[in-house]
Design an enzyme around this catalytic site. Structure first.
Site, PDB file in Angstrom:
ATOM      1  N   ASP A  23     -38.926 -17.137  -4.505  1.00  0.00           N
ATOM      2  CA  ASP A  23     -40.087 -16.418  -3.986  1.00  0.00           C
ATOM      3  C   ASP A  23     -41.286 -16.549  -4.924  1.00  0.00           C
ATOM      4  OD1 ASP A  23     -41.436 -14.896  -2.133  1.00  0.00           O
ATOM      5  OD2 ASP A  23     -40.761 -12.971  -2.946  1.00  0.00           O
ATOM      6  N   ARG A  27     -48.199 -16.768  -3.929  1.00  0.00           N
ATOM      7  CA  ARG A  27     -48.988 -16.131  -4.999  1.00  0.00           C
ATOM      8  C   ARG A  27     -49.317 -17.117  -6.115  1.00  0.00           C
ATOM      9  NH1 ARG A  27     -44.908 -11.636  -5.793  1.00  0.00           N
ATOM     10  NH2 ARG A  27     -43.793 -12.907  -4.275  1.00  0.00           N
ATOM     11  N   TRP A  28     -48.409 -18.049  -6.368  1.00  0.00           N
ATOM     12  CA  TRP A  28     -48.677 -19.086  -7.384  1.00  0.00           C
ATOM     13  C   TRP A  28     -49.943 -19.850  -6.991  1.00  0.00           C
ATOM     14  CZ3 TRP A  28     -49.401 -24.307  -7.580  1.00  0.00           C
ATOM     15  CH2 TRP A  28     -49.243 -24.928  -8.827  1.00  0.00           C
ATOM     16  N   HIS A  40     -45.983 -24.165  -1.869  1.00  0.00           N
ATOM     17  CA  HIS A  40     -44.691 -24.596  -1.330  1.00  0.00           C
ATOM     18  C   HIS A  40     -44.311 -25.994  -1.839  1.00  0.00           C
ATOM     19  CE1 HIS A  40     -44.473 -21.029   0.982  1.00  0.00           C
ATOM     20  NE2 HIS A  40     -45.389 -21.352   1.866  1.00  0.00           N
ATOM     21  N   THR A  69     -34.758 -15.955   8.633  1.00  0.00           N
ATOM     22  CA  THR A  69     -34.953 -15.742  10.079  1.00  0.00           C
ATOM     23  C   THR A  69     -36.266 -14.986  10.315  1.00  0.00           C
ATOM     24  OG1 THR A  69     -33.522 -13.785   9.883  1.00  0.00           O
ATOM     25  CG2 THR A  69     -32.510 -15.745  10.771  1.00  0.00           C
ATOM     26  N   GLU A  70     -36.682 -14.191   9.323  1.00  0.00           N
ATOM     27  CA  GLU A  70     -37.920 -13.416   9.455  1.00  0.00           C
ATOM     28  C   GLU A  70     -39.167 -14.258   9.154  1.00  0.00           C
ATOM     29  OE1 GLU A  70     -35.214 -12.374   7.684  1.00  0.00           O
ATOM     30  OE2 GLU A  70     -34.505 -10.970   9.214  1.00  0.00           O
ATOM     31  N   TRP A  72     -40.164 -16.860  10.484  1.00  0.00           N
ATOM     32  CA  TRP A  72     -40.825 -17.361  11.703  1.00  0.00           C
ATOM     33  C   TRP A  72     -42.041 -16.503  12.043  1.00  0.00           C
ATOM     34  CZ3 TRP A  72     -39.405 -22.016  13.244  1.00  0.00           C
ATOM     35  CH2 TRP A  72     -38.079 -22.433  13.078  1.00  0.00           C
ATOM     36  N   ARG A  74     -44.425 -15.815  10.165  1.00  0.00           N
ATOM     37  CA  ARG A  74     -45.613 -16.264   9.405  1.00  0.00           C
ATOM     38  C   ARG A  74     -46.570 -17.041  10.310  1.00  0.00           C
ATOM     39  NH1 ARG A  74     -44.125 -17.482   3.152  1.00  0.00           N
ATOM     40  NH2 ARG A  74     -42.952 -15.568   2.860  1.00  0.00           N
ATOM     41  N   LEU A 134     -22.134 -31.112  -7.846  1.00  0.00           N
ATOM     42  CA  LEU A 134     -22.708 -29.834  -7.409  1.00  0.00           C
ATOM     43  C   LEU A 134     -22.901 -29.781  -5.880  1.00  0.00           C
ATOM     44  CD1 LEU A 134     -25.421 -27.782  -9.032  1.00  0.00           C
ATOM     45  CD2 LEU A 134     -25.998 -28.690  -6.801  1.00  0.00           C
ATOM     46  N   ARG A 185     -33.691 -13.690  -8.150  1.00  0.00           N
ATOM     47  CA  ARG A 185     -34.876 -13.661  -7.295  1.00  0.00           C
ATOM     48  C   ARG A 185     -36.099 -13.766  -8.186  1.00  0.00           C
ATOM     49  NH1 ARG A 185     -36.521 -10.653  -1.819  1.00  0.00           N
ATOM     50  NH2 ARG A 185     -38.611 -11.553  -1.664  1.00  0.00           N
TER      51      ARG A 185
HETATM   52  C1  IPE Z   1     -37.510 -14.352   1.128  1.00  0.00           C
HETATM   53  O1  IPE Z   1     -38.846 -14.359   0.743  1.00  0.00           O
HETATM   54  C2  IPE Z   1     -37.149 -15.583   1.856  1.00  0.00           C
HETATM   55  C3  IPE Z   1     -37.320 -16.840   1.143  1.00  0.00           C
HETATM   56  C4  IPE Z   1     -37.639 -17.017  -0.106  1.00  0.00           C
HETATM   57  C5  IPE Z   1     -37.066 -17.998   1.932  1.00  0.00           C
HETATM   58  P1  IPE Z   1     -39.952 -13.579   1.564  1.00  0.00           P
HETATM   59  O2  IPE Z   1     -41.213 -13.734   0.812  1.00  0.00           O
HETATM   60  O3  IPE Z   1     -39.945 -14.003   2.976  1.00  0.00           O
HETATM   61  O4  IPE Z   1     -39.421 -12.070   1.484  1.00  0.00           O
HETATM   62  P2  IPE Z   1     -40.155 -10.698   1.729  1.00  0.00           P
HETATM   63  O5  IPE Z   1     -40.887 -10.819   3.037  1.00  0.00           O
HETATM   64  O6  IPE Z   1     -41.102 -10.495   0.601  1.00  0.00           O
HETATM   65  O7  IPE Z   1     -39.065  -9.677   1.747  1.00  0.00           O
HETATM   66  C1  IPE Z   2     -41.276 -18.194  -0.912  1.00  0.00           C
HETATM   67  O1  IPE Z   2     -42.575 -18.035  -1.305  1.00  0.00           O
HETATM   68  C2  IPE Z   2     -41.100 -19.356   0.023  1.00  0.00           C
HETATM   69  C3  IPE Z   2     -40.829 -18.975   1.411  1.00  0.00           C
HETATM   70  C4  IPE Z   2     -40.626 -17.764   1.852  1.00  0.00           C
HETATM   71  C5  IPE Z   2     -40.776 -20.065   2.349  1.00  0.00           C
HETATM   72  P1  IPE Z   2     -43.582 -17.155  -0.485  1.00  0.00           P
HETATM   73  O2  IPE Z   2     -44.294 -18.020   0.495  1.00  0.00           O
HETATM   74  O3  IPE Z   2     -42.901 -15.965   0.083  1.00  0.00           O
HETATM   75  O4  IPE Z   2     -44.591 -16.707  -1.617  1.00  0.00           O
HETATM   76  P2  IPE Z   2     -45.279 -15.300  -1.795  1.00  0.00           P
HETATM   77  O5  IPE Z   2     -44.206 -14.267  -1.817  1.00  0.00           O
HETATM   78  O6  IPE Z   2     -46.208 -15.123  -0.619  1.00  0.00           O
HETATM   79  O7  IPE Z   2     -46.010 -15.417  -3.087  1.00  0.00           O
HETATM   80 MG    MG Z   3     -42.575 -14.082  -0.579  1.00  0.00          MG
END
Ligand code: IPE
Ligand code: IPE
Ligand code: MG
Length: 252
Positions: A23, A27-28, A40, A69-70, A72, A74, A134, A185
């Protein structure tokens, strides 16, 4: 941050299975006034390094959450960028993994993928199925609740009317892997976000503010060092554990 020269790992106590919520990509990028998608891309680079570092340390299973699953929910352009990146990675990077004797598995609900991704997954899994290094598991369109439900439903379809833990565990998407020893995480949030809910019942949890694209070898070593300081009791008392596992030891 602790540097690798200061981190002293016990190489006999490397976690067998590490599960990661990668995660913080967005933000990066935001911190650098860049579009989220660049985050990404850098996240994919960080994953490549993570795979190599884990293999070097002797980690046997690495499971990463790439798309929930959540996710989607975005914006459509971010979703399609992520799917494109996944398709590209399947095409370009699987051969390198194969050359390095690594096995690729993808867990999640495949029904919403396009044909290219669907075939890419099948080919990647088939190509690397016999490898003994691995095992990299990529969780895409994955949700822990979905996984438990698909396991229950498949057992019902097989005619089972009473389900025990062993049967359920054996029907989860990740049934080929032992349960994760260490969960990491990145990105500062301290939640599980519907990742491996059943499988992580006894995982050691490690949260770091480091954003995923910045998660390097030193950061991994620090996480493993934290794991090695813990005492995994699995419900027992400290005194019941073998001496070498007491106090600062972690069994794998
Ligand atoms: C969790 O990250 C899922 C992945 C890294 C693929 P999210 O950024 O989607 O999680 P929430 O929304 O902050 O809980
Ligand atoms: C995790 O990074 C990657 C995916 C969920 C695909 P985020 O895209 O959630 O990054 P933040 O949390 O918005 O910084
Ligand atoms: Mg995130």
């Amino acid at each position: 941050m602790t540097s690798s020269t200061q981190t002293i790992l016990e190489y006999t106590r490397i976690p067998r299975h590490i599960a990661v919520i990668m995660d913080g990509n967005g933000r990066w990028a935001k911190k650098r006034f860049l579009p989220r998608v660049i985050g990404h891309k850098r996240g994919l680079d960080a994953l490549e390094n993570m795979v190599r570092n884990c293999a070097e340390l002797g980690v046997q299973y690495l499971t990463v959450f790439a798309f929930s699953t959540e996710n989607w929910r975005r914006p459509e352009d971010e979703v399609s960028f992520l799917m494109g990146l996944f398709a590209q990675a399947l095409q370009k990077q699987v051969y390198r993994l194969h050359e390095n004797n690594m096995r690729v598995k993808v867990i999640g609900n495949r029904s919403r993928f396009n044909e290219v991704i669907y075939r890419g997954i099948e080919e990647a899994e088939a190509l690397t199925a016999g490898n003994t290094g691995l095992t990299l598991t990529i969780a895409v369109d994955y949700g822990g609740r979905w996984d438990i439900l698909q396991a229950v439903n498949s057992l019902i379809k097989q005619g089972e009317t009473e389900i025990n833990e062993e049967m359920l565990a054996g029907s989860l998407m990740s049934s080929y892997a032992p349960e994760p020893d260490l969960f990491i995480r990145t990105g500062g949030e301290t939640r599980i976000s519907n990742f491996l809910l059943w499988q992580m019942a006894y995982a050691e949890l490690y949260f770091t503010d480091t954003l995923w694209p910045d998660f390097d070898k030193d950061a991994l070593n620090t996480a493993i060092e934290s794991f090695q300081m813990r005492e995994r009791r699995f419900g027992r008392t400290s005194e019941q554990l073998p001496v070498e596992q007491q106090r600062d030891g972690a069994s794998c």
